[in-house]
Design a protein around this motif. Structure first.
Motif, PDB file in Angstrom:
ATOM      1  N   UNK A  84     -61.790  75.333 -30.564  1.00 12.19           N
ATOM      2  CA  UNK A  84     -63.045  75.857 -30.032  1.00 12.19           C
ATOM      3  C   UNK A  84     -63.984  74.800 -29.496  1.00 12.19           C
ATOM      4  N   UNK A  85     -63.458  73.638 -29.165  1.00 16.22           N
ATOM      5  CA  UNK A  85     -64.297  72.574 -28.602  1.00 16.22           C
ATOM      6  C   UNK A  85     -64.950  73.078 -27.314  1.00 16.22           C
ATOM      7  N   UNK A  86     -66.238  72.812 -27.202  1.00 19.38           N
ATOM      8  CA  UNK A  86     -66.989  73.246 -26.041  1.00 19.38           C
ATOM      9  C   UNK A  86     -67.908  74.413 -26.318  1.00 19.38           C
ATOM     10  N   UNK A  87     -67.665  75.130 -27.410  1.00 23.31           N
ATOM     11  CA  UNK A  87     -68.466  76.314 -27.728  1.00 23.31           C
ATOM     12  C   UNK A  87     -69.683  75.994 -28.576  1.00 23.31           C
ATOM     13  N   UNK A  88     -69.750  74.782 -29.156  1.00 23.70           N
ATOM     14  CA  UNK A  88     -70.851  74.445 -30.052  1.00 23.70           C
ATOM     15  C   UNK A  88     -70.665  75.103 -31.409  1.00 23.70           C
ATOM     16  N   UNK A  89     -71.724  75.076 -32.221  1.00 27.89           N
ATOM     17  CA  UNK A  89     -71.688  75.666 -33.563  1.00 27.89           C
ATOM     18  C   UNK A  89     -70.469  75.184 -34.342  1.00 27.89           C
ATOM     19  N   UNK A  90     -70.308  73.862 -34.415  1.00 27.27           N
ATOM     20  CA  UNK A  90     -69.119  73.282 -35.033  1.00 27.27           C
ATOM     21  C   UNK A  90     -69.178  73.353 -36.559  1.00 27.27           C
ATOM     22  N   UNK A  91     -68.033  73.652 -37.133  1.00 21.52           N
ATOM     23  CA  UNK A  91     -67.909  73.737 -38.580  1.00 21.52           C
ATOM     24  C   UNK A  91     -67.633  72.383 -39.206  1.00 21.52           C
ATOM     25  N   UNK A  92     -67.185  71.423 -38.388  1.00 14.89           N
ATOM     26  CA  UNK A  92     -66.915  70.069 -38.848  1.00 14.89           C
ATOM     27  C   UNK A  92     -66.982  69.143 -37.647  1.00 14.89           C
ATOM     28  N   UNK A  93     -67.037  67.844 -37.907  1.00 17.29           N
ATOM     29  CA  UNK A  93     -67.060  66.870 -36.827  1.00 17.29           C
ATOM     30  C   UNK A  93     -65.820  65.972 -36.836  1.00 17.29           C
ATOM     31  N   UNK A  94     -64.812  66.372 -37.582  1.00 22.23           N
ATOM     32  CA  UNK A  94     -63.543  65.648 -37.559  1.00 22.23           C
ATOM     33  C   UNK A  94     -62.577  66.292 -36.578  1.00 22.23           C
ATOM     34  N   UNK A  95     -62.574  67.610 -36.541  1.00 20.32           N
ATOM     35  CA  UNK A  95     -61.710  68.352 -35.621  1.00 20.32           C
ATOM     36  C   UNK A  95     -62.489  69.204 -34.628  1.00 20.32           C
ATOM     37  N   UNK A  96     -63.794  69.317 -34.838  1.00 24.65           N
ATOM     38  CA  UNK A  96     -64.672  70.119 -33.978  1.00 24.65           C
ATOM     39  C   UNK A  96     -64.210  71.572 -33.884  1.00 24.65           C
ATOM     40  N   UNK A  97     -63.878  72.145 -35.043  1.00 29.67           N
ATOM     41  CA  UNK A  97     -63.622  73.578 -35.084  1.00 29.67           C
ATOM     42  C   UNK A  97     -64.959  74.309 -34.985  1.00 29.67           C
ATOM     43  N   UNK A  98     -64.966  75.341 -34.174  1.00 26.67           N
ATOM     44  CA  UNK A  98     -66.223  76.045 -33.891  1.00 26.67           C
ATOM     45  C   UNK A  98     -66.215  77.453 -34.474  1.00 26.67           C
ATOM     46  N   UNK A  99     -67.383  77.897 -34.891  1.00 25.79           N
ATOM     47  CA  UNK A  99     -67.530  79.280 -35.350  1.00 25.79           C
ATOM     48  C   UNK A  99     -67.438  80.253 -34.175  1.00 25.79           C
ATOM     49  N   UNK A 100     -67.458  79.718 -32.943  1.00 21.58           N
ATOM     50  CA  UNK A 100     -67.334  80.542 -31.741  1.00 21.58           C
ATOM     51  C   UNK A 100     -65.973  80.368 -31.072  1.00 21.58           C
ATOM     52  N   UNK A 101     -65.053  79.747 -31.777  1.00 22.48           N
ATOM     53  CA  UNK A 101     -63.689  79.585 -31.260  1.00 22.48           C
ATOM     54  C   UNK A 101     -62.984  80.937 -31.227  1.00 22.48           C
ATOM     55  N   UNK A 102     -61.887  81.015 -30.486  1.00 19.97           N
ATOM     56  CA  UNK A 102     -61.196  82.307 -30.454  1.00 19.97           C
ATOM     57  C   UNK A 102     -60.619  82.693 -31.817  1.00 19.97           C
ATOM     58  N   UNK A 103     -60.146  81.757 -32.667  1.00 17.64           N
ATOM     59  CA  UNK A 103     -59.698  82.197 -33.991  1.00 17.64           C
ATOM     60  C   UNK A 103     -60.827  82.817 -34.835  1.00 17.64           C
ATOM     61  N   UNK A 104     -62.002  82.216 -34.780  1.00 19.89           N
ATOM     62  CA  UNK A 104     -63.112  82.748 -35.580  1.00 19.89           C
ATOM     63  C   UNK A 104     -63.641  84.060 -34.998  1.00 19.89           C
ATOM     64  N   UNK A 105     -63.575  84.221 -33.684  1.00 14.04           N
ATOM     65  CA  UNK A 105     -63.981  85.499 -33.088  1.00 14.04           C
ATOM     66  C   UNK A 105     -63.035  86.610 -33.524  1.00 14.04           C
ATOM     67  N   UNK A 106     -61.740  86.322 -33.521  1.00 13.84           N
ATOM     68  CA  UNK A 106     -60.764  87.320 -33.966  1.00 13.84           C
ATOM     69  C   UNK A 106     -60.903  87.573 -35.460  1.00 13.84           C
ATOM     70  N   UNK A 107     -61.249  86.547 -36.214  1.00 10.24           N
ATOM     71  CA  UNK A 107     -61.473  86.681 -37.654  1.00 10.24           C
ATOM     72  C   UNK A 107     -62.571  87.688 -37.955  1.00 10.24           C
ATOM     73  N   UNK A 108     -63.513  87.833 -37.033  1.00  8.71           N
ATOM     74  CA  UNK A 108     -64.620  88.770 -37.240  1.00  8.71           C
ATOM     75  C   UNK A 108     -64.194  90.220 -37.063  1.00  8.71           C
ATOM     76  N   UNK A 109     -63.024  90.451 -36.490  1.00  9.48           N
ATOM     77  CA  UNK A 109     -62.529  91.816 -36.330  1.00  9.48           C
ATOM     78  C   UNK A 109     -62.259  92.428 -37.700  1.00  9.48           C
TER      79      UNK A 109
END
Length: 304
Positions: A84-109
């Motif tokens: 999810x790099x580029x979306x902001x709202x990062x959950x960490x700064x080692x891998x830059x996983x984002x709460x707005x990444x496609x995995x987290x968006x699908x997780x909200x389903x």
């Protein structure tokens, strides 16, 4: 005595501007290296980080499985586009996983539960193989975005669009040669095979492609970037290879090029972040709207 003098030396007024320039250039190059993944990909996330991506308000089954019976447990592996790099709202700064990444968006389903999320910025097929070893064995769906770093994404972006150099064409050519090589096909196939061996027999593997980063006008060019059309062409070739490998190894390929059409860098409504020294992490990656497009494309795939 000479060593003592050297140790306490101070720049003269004439030396200071030059030294500042050297330090500034070094700082900019360091920032660029971090932003684009440099020559060495970021390390794969540890298993603990992968499991912690599960929804905190829904208990995990014993053994690291999914939530309630109505939820499909899934995992997400791969590179910066998977993180999810580029979306902001990062959950960490080692891998830059984002709460707005496609995995987290699908997780909200309501019917999906993200049980493993080791995707990491900079990951190649080698690092993604290591990620697979950390995912939950009960995952019924595994999403993968990988291949861009194998063909030199960071080198091409740096030499063709950020610090444009005479190496641009050779970087593109090198990436094209890798993308069409049997070694690359084998590396992508190895990731799919590892996922198949790690998960249940009926698990679905969804491999996504990459969007074309640059918008081209009616003349087939991008007014800002000279090399945009050639990089777009090579991205399409890369996607074709990944699709061929995915489908020949029993995975589903999701092509997002049409989804992003008209929304590349230089369009009136870009879903890709242009390069900016003020936000070096985001450059040449989807923005939050782009990851919504990724999530919707993946949601369209029938699952077990």
């Amino acid at each position: 005595m000479r060593a003592t003098v050297a140790a306490i030396h101070r720049d003269t007024p004439a030396e200071r501007p030059r030294r500042r320039g050297v330090l500034l250039a070094a700082a900019l190059l360091a920032a660029l290296a971090v932003a684009l993944g440099a020559a060495v990909a970021a390390p794969a996330a540890p298993a603990s980080a992968a499991v912690s991506a599960a929804k905190p308000d829904k208990p995990t089954k014993p053994g690291g499985g999914g939530g309630g019976s109505s939820e499909l447990a899934f995992a997400a592996v791969g590179d910066s586009f998977a993180a999810g790099v580029g979306a902001g709202s990062y959950l960490d700064t080692s891998c830059y996983r984002s709460s707005k990444s496609y995995p987290k968006l699908i997780d909200a389903d309501a019917n999906r539960k993200l049980v493993s999320f080791p995707a990491c910025s900079g990951a190649s097929t080698v690092e993604t193989l290591a990620q697979v070893a950390t995912i939950s064995t009960t995952a019924k769906l595994v999403t993968v975005t990988v291949g861009g770093n194998d063909v030199g994404f960071s080198d091409v972006m740096r030499d063709c669009f950020v610090l444009v150099s005479n190496s641009c064409q050779s970087r593109i050519d090198a990436g094209a040669a890798i993308a069409t090589s049997q070694d690359f096909r084998d590396d992508v196939a190895a990731v799919i095979a590892a996922i198949r061996n790690r998960t249940e027999p009926d698990a679905k593997i969804v491999v996504t492609g990459y969007p074309l980063l640059f918008h081209e006008n009616s003349s087939g060019v991008n007014p800002k970037y000279t090399w945009a059309d050639e990089v777009n062409d090579e991205t399409a070739v890369l996607n074709g290879v990944i699709q061929s490998v995915a489908e020949s190894n029993g995975a589903v390929f999701v092509d997002v090029m049409d989804d992003f059409a008209g929304h590349g860098i230089g369009s009136t409504t870009p879903w890709i972040n242009d390069w900016s020294w003020l936000n070096t992490v985001a450059g040449f990656h989807p923005n939050a709207t782009g990851y919504v497009a990724y999530a919707n494309a993946i949601r369209a795939v029938p699952v077990p």
